[in-house]
Design a protein around this motif. Sequence first.
Motif, short mmCIF file in Angstrom:
data_model
loop_
_atom_site.label_atom_id
_atom_site.label_comp_id
_atom_site.label_asym_id
_atom_site.label_seq_id
_atom_site.Cartn_x
_atom_site.Cartn_y
_atom_site.Cartn_z
N VAL A 193 49.29 61.01 39.55
CA VAL A 193 49.18 62.37 39.06
C VAL A 193 47.96 63.03 39.69
CG1 VAL A 193 48.87 63.84 37.03
CG2 VAL A 193 50.27 61.78 36.86
N TRP A 222 50.41 59.53 30.97
CA TRP A 222 50.25 59.02 32.33
C TRP A 222 49.18 59.82 33.07
CZ3 TRP A 222 53.87 60.40 36.89
CH2 TRP A 222 53.50 59.69 38.02
N SER A 223 49.16 61.13 32.88
CA SER A 223 48.24 61.99 33.63
C SER A 223 46.78 61.71 33.29
CB SER A 223 48.56 63.46 33.40
OG SER A 223 48.25 63.85 32.08
N LYS A 224 46.51 61.17 32.13
CA LYS A 224 45.12 60.90 31.75
C LYS A 224 44.76 59.41 31.81
CE LYS A 224 45.99 60.87 26.76
NZ LYS A 224 45.52 59.55 26.42
N LEU A 256 53.86 69.46 36.97
CA LEU A 256 53.35 68.13 37.28
C LEU A 256 53.25 68.02 38.79
CD1 LEU A 256 52.66 65.16 36.51
CD2 LEU A 256 55.13 64.71 36.53
N VAL A 302 54.48 61.85 30.16
CA VAL A 302 53.82 62.47 31.32
C VAL A 302 52.36 62.75 31.00
CG1 VAL A 302 53.73 64.53 32.80
CG2 VAL A 302 55.94 63.48 32.26
N LEU A 356 52.28 65.56 41.85
CA LEU A 356 52.12 64.15 42.19
C LEU A 356 51.80 64.01 43.67
CD1 LEU A 356 55.27 62.81 40.33
CD2 LEU A 356 52.93 62.88 39.48
N ASN A 388 47.73 66.57 39.22
CA ASN A 388 47.46 67.60 38.24
C ASN A 388 48.65 67.71 37.28
OD1 ASN A 388 46.18 69.75 36.99
ND2 ASN A 388 46.86 71.26 38.48
N TYR A 389 48.36 67.95 36.01
CA TYR A 389 49.41 68.22 35.03
C TYR A 389 48.93 69.35 34.14
CZ TYR A 389 52.57 67.81 31.07
OH TYR A 389 53.47 68.09 30.08
N GLU A 390 49.79 70.33 33.93
CA GLU A 390 49.42 71.42 33.03
C GLU A 390 50.63 71.92 32.27
OE1 GLU A 390 49.34 75.54 35.46
OE2 GLU A 390 47.90 74.07 36.20
#
Length: 140
Positions: A107, A72-74, A125, A69, A127, A109-111
């Motif tokens: 994505v 993928w987010s970056k 996450l 994850v 999406l 946002n992911y934190e």
Amino acid sequence: MASEMKNGQSGITITSVKGEKIVLTSTNTKIKFDTLDDEKVLNKSKSVSATVIITGKIKDTDTSELKKVFNWSKSFKSDEVYRKLVIEDTAGTDEIGRSYEFSEMFVLNYEEYLDNDDVNSKYTLILRQKECHFDDIKTY
């Protein structure tokens, strides 16, 4: 629809164009269709977004899946940005109660929140469905 979940387990399967799978279990999931800039919209228009918010405890999640994850987010690689998302909700039974399928998620946002004792460490996450693929969204 082929299931990636074990019996009695709700979860998320995210598949890239290349076939890489991310499987998240024991999640809380919110599916939201929202009018963009809803303060100014007076009529139904194409200014709608489909957002999926997935949260879970880090200690209950396979670390290798969270690494996928994170990567993928970056990523900005064209064959990794948009992925198919399948949500299966068993509602505490061995049978699928409700399923959702989104064809082109990216994505937003992911934190991760890392707590000292690791008990309250969690991830979120967020999406969003690619706008031109709204008609591809399905529920079963």
